[in-house]
Write a protein that holds these residues in place. Sequence first.
Motif, short mmCIF file in Angstrom:
data_model
loop_
_atom_site.label_atom_id
_atom_site.label_comp_id
_atom_site.label_asym_id
_atom_site.label_seq_id
_atom_site.Cartn_x
_atom_site.Cartn_y
_atom_site.Cartn_z
N ASP A 30 69.64 -1.93 52.01
CA ASP A 30 68.84 -2.28 53.18
C ASP A 30 69.27 -1.43 54.38
O ASP A 30 70.45 -1.11 54.52
CB ASP A 30 68.97 -3.77 53.52
CG ASP A 30 67.83 -4.25 54.40
OD1 ASP A 30 66.94 -4.96 53.88
OD2 ASP A 30 67.80 -3.90 55.60
N SER A 40 62.07 -11.99 57.63
CA SER A 40 62.67 -13.26 57.21
C SER A 40 63.56 -13.87 58.29
O SER A 40 64.24 -14.86 58.04
CB SER A 40 63.46 -13.05 55.91
OG SER A 40 62.66 -12.43 54.94
N GLY A 44 58.29 -19.57 60.45
CA GLY A 44 57.96 -20.95 60.79
C GLY A 44 58.81 -22.00 60.08
O GLY A 44 58.74 -23.18 60.43
N GLN A 46 58.61 -23.32 57.14
CA GLN A 46 57.98 -24.29 56.25
C GLN A 46 58.01 -23.88 54.77
O GLN A 46 57.68 -22.74 54.45
CB GLN A 46 56.51 -24.47 56.63
CG GLN A 46 56.29 -25.17 57.94
CD GLN A 46 54.84 -25.58 58.14
OE1 GLN A 46 53.91 -24.92 57.66
NE2 GLN A 46 54.63 -26.67 58.86
N ILE A 224 66.13 3.98 53.04
CA ILE A 224 65.53 4.67 51.88
C ILE A 224 64.45 5.61 52.40
O ILE A 224 63.56 5.18 53.15
CB ILE A 224 64.90 3.64 50.92
CG1 ILE A 224 65.95 2.60 50.51
CG2 ILE A 224 64.27 4.32 49.71
CD1 ILE A 224 65.36 1.29 50.03
N GLY A 386 53.00 -12.23 52.32
CA GLY A 386 52.19 -12.59 53.47
C GLY A 386 52.66 -13.80 54.23
O GLY A 386 53.81 -13.88 54.68
N THR A 391 58.01 -19.97 51.30
CA THR A 391 57.56 -20.96 50.32
C THR A 391 57.66 -20.41 48.89
O THR A 391 58.05 -21.13 47.97
CB THR A 391 56.08 -21.33 50.61
OG1 THR A 391 55.97 -21.75 51.97
CG2 THR A 391 55.58 -22.41 49.68
C1 FAD Z 1 55.54 -15.69 62.59
C2 FAD Z 1 55.76 -15.89 61.11
C3 FAD Z 1 55.85 -17.18 60.61
C4 FAD Z 1 56.02 -17.38 59.24
N1 FAD Z 1 56.17 -18.66 58.78
C5 FAD Z 1 56.35 -18.88 57.45
C6 FAD Z 1 56.52 -20.20 56.96
O1 FAD Z 1 56.58 -21.17 57.72
N2 FAD Z 1 56.62 -20.38 55.62
C7 FAD Z 1 56.55 -19.33 54.75
O2 FAD Z 1 56.59 -19.57 53.55
N3 FAD Z 1 56.46 -18.05 55.19
C8 FAD Z 1 56.34 -17.80 56.52
N4 FAD Z 1 56.22 -16.52 56.98
C9 FAD Z 1 56.21 -15.40 56.01
C10 FAD Z 1 57.60 -14.97 55.56
O3 FAD Z 1 58.50 -14.96 56.65
C11 FAD Z 1 57.51 -13.55 54.95
O4 FAD Z 1 56.53 -13.55 53.93
C12 FAD Z 1 58.86 -13.13 54.35
O5 FAD Z 1 59.87 -13.19 55.31
C13 FAD Z 1 58.78 -11.71 53.79
O6 FAD Z 1 60.03 -11.42 53.23
P1 FAD Z 1 60.31 -9.97 52.61
O7 FAD Z 1 61.64 -10.02 52.00
O8 FAD Z 1 59.16 -9.56 51.77
O9 FAD Z 1 60.28 -9.00 53.89
P2 FAD Z 1 61.45 -8.74 54.97
O10 FAD Z 1 62.15 -9.97 55.34
O11 FAD Z 1 60.82 -7.93 56.06
O12 FAD Z 1 62.47 -7.83 54.16
C14 FAD Z 1 62.25 -6.46 53.91
C15 FAD Z 1 63.60 -5.76 54.03
O13 FAD Z 1 63.41 -4.37 53.69
C16 FAD Z 1 64.20 -3.60 54.57
N5 FAD Z 1 63.59 -2.26 54.66
C17 FAD Z 1 62.33 -1.93 54.98
N6 FAD Z 1 62.15 -0.60 54.90
C18 FAD Z 1 63.33 -0.07 54.52
C19 FAD Z 1 63.77 1.26 54.23
N7 FAD Z 1 62.96 2.33 54.36
N8 FAD Z 1 65.05 1.44 53.84
C20 FAD Z 1 65.89 0.38 53.69
N9 FAD Z 1 65.54 -0.90 53.94
C21 FAD Z 1 64.26 -1.12 54.34
C22 FAD Z 1 64.18 -4.34 55.89
O14 FAD Z 1 65.32 -4.03 56.69
C23 FAD Z 1 64.15 -5.80 55.44
O15 FAD Z 1 65.45 -6.39 55.43
C24 FAD Z 1 56.07 -16.27 58.35
C25 FAD Z 1 56.02 -14.98 58.87
C26 FAD Z 1 55.88 -14.77 60.23
C27 FAD Z 1 55.85 -13.37 60.77
#
Ligand code: FAD
Length: 423
Positions: A30, A40, A44, A46, A224, A386, A391
């Motif tokens: 990362d 993350s 919210g 939930q 990356i 998304g 969840t």
């Molecule tokens: C306002 C808001 C409210 C939400 N509320 C809820 C909720 O109540 N319940 C629910 O279920 N979901 C909710 N979500 C959705 C949920 O938060 C996301 O779907 C989830 O966090 C996505 O996780 P992820 O690991 O896919 O992405 P991320 O958490 O963004 O992780 C991606 C990782 O990749 C790394 N990365 C990216 N590009 C590179 C690169 N080139 N090189 C190295 N590292 C890289 C980043 O540093 C990051 O750590 C909400 C989202 C938002 C924005």
Amino acid sequence: MHVLVLGAGLSGVTTAWYLAHAGFDVSVVDRRDAAGLETSYANGGQISVSHPEPWANPSAPWTALRWLGRDDAPLRLKLRADPAQWRWLLGFLGECLPHRTRRNTEAIAALAVRSAAALRALREETGIAYDHLERGILHLFFEPQAYRRACEKLPLLTAHGITARACGPAECVEVEPALAAVRERLAGALYAPDDESGDAFRFTQALAERAKAKGVTFHFNTSISRFVHHGGLVTGIEVADEVGRIGLLKADAYVLCLGSYGTQLAARLGERLPIYPVKGYSVTVPVRDAAAAPSVSITDESRRIVCSRLGGRLRVAGTAELDGFDTTPHPHRCQPLLDWLEARFPGAAETGEAQFWAGLRPATPSNVPLIGKSRMVNLWYNTGHGTLGWTLACGSASALADLMSGRPPPVHEFPFLRGALGH
Ligand SMILES: Cc1cc2nc3c(=O)[nH]c(=O)nc-3n(C[C@H](O)[C@H](O)[C@H](O)COP(=O)(O)OP(=O)(O)OC[C@H]3O[C@@H](n4cnc5c(N)ncnc54)[C@H](O)[C@@H]3O)c2cc1C
């Protein structure tokens, strides 16, 4: 087999955990200096199994038109000269067709039910603490017609094994006494007692620590820049450390969990991921009056705002903006969340100490995540969660670990595990 997980958000860390559990030798890469610092970080909170219906549904285009131009609108669209944005919007419109919405709702519901069970089992196994509450979610309605329409969907939830019941205003206040201030204005609510809430960032960090203890290696501060590949096989990833030194990390297999940023890297392999960043905002405030602050998690369906109690804090989140990769937490977009909190739960929080945040939901048009193998021999996806990444995190990661171990979950339960990837 050595697996390199790309990304240490909810998706990446849960993927690393379940793969290590399944006996794989796992490393995680990362660009940030710790896990969970991007989308993350302040969502919210939930675990909303009771809300499997995606944003793309037959009423979405009309709702979006109604909100057009309103400053406090939950949805904002800034059209750009960006083919990816237009493709995503066209895809979104296609997913609003009734049969697509039905199919997507079924897929998300099945995964959400699996995920909630996996989260409970993981909590029991690890004992990790993340300000979680098992008090359910109340979906509030302030318009009688919207409440009636929601009640008509109860049998669908029951058919998926999701417990929810309709509550009149008086019962809403019995379930969550802090709603007393808005009782007269409530049309009713759907109450899902088995839903949960908790701090996704604390969870991600705690699970990363447990994963480390299990032997997972984390390469932080490592960006990356591209895949190195040959003959349909990924042979490594080119990375740069914090001082810009270029290196190559190699493994037998790779899992892409890069949130909204995976699309550009995958495109260089000829893979077009249907993911676009949908910006959302949150505010986090210390609780001032515990009795006035809700501990049942709340979804205000009229404003698409959610609110969760995280220990001594309240987190309010919402809004959706299609505006590229900008993550600035604009105060004029956060203020409506604070105003909402003060209107619904007067005096509950120290609003003067609010922390504003914005993050990019990695959204597919259907809100169904991409879980499975790419066209490359040794590249897998667990991304595109998304609005529901918290969840669906544990269910998605455990399903991917099953797939990679040659134990695919039953197709009749998870048809999208193959279908979503288009091959
Ligand atoms: C306002 C808001 C409210 C939400 N509320 C809820 C909720 O109540 N319940 C629910 O279920 N979901 C909710 N979500 C959705 C949920 O938060 C996301 O779907 C989830 O966090 C996505 O996780 P992820 O690991 O896919 O992405 P991320 O958490 O963004 O992780 C991606 C990782 O990749 C790394 N990365 C990216 N590009 C590179 C690169 N080139 N090189 C190295 N590292 C890289 C980043 O540093 C990051 O750590 C909400 C989202 C938002 C924005």
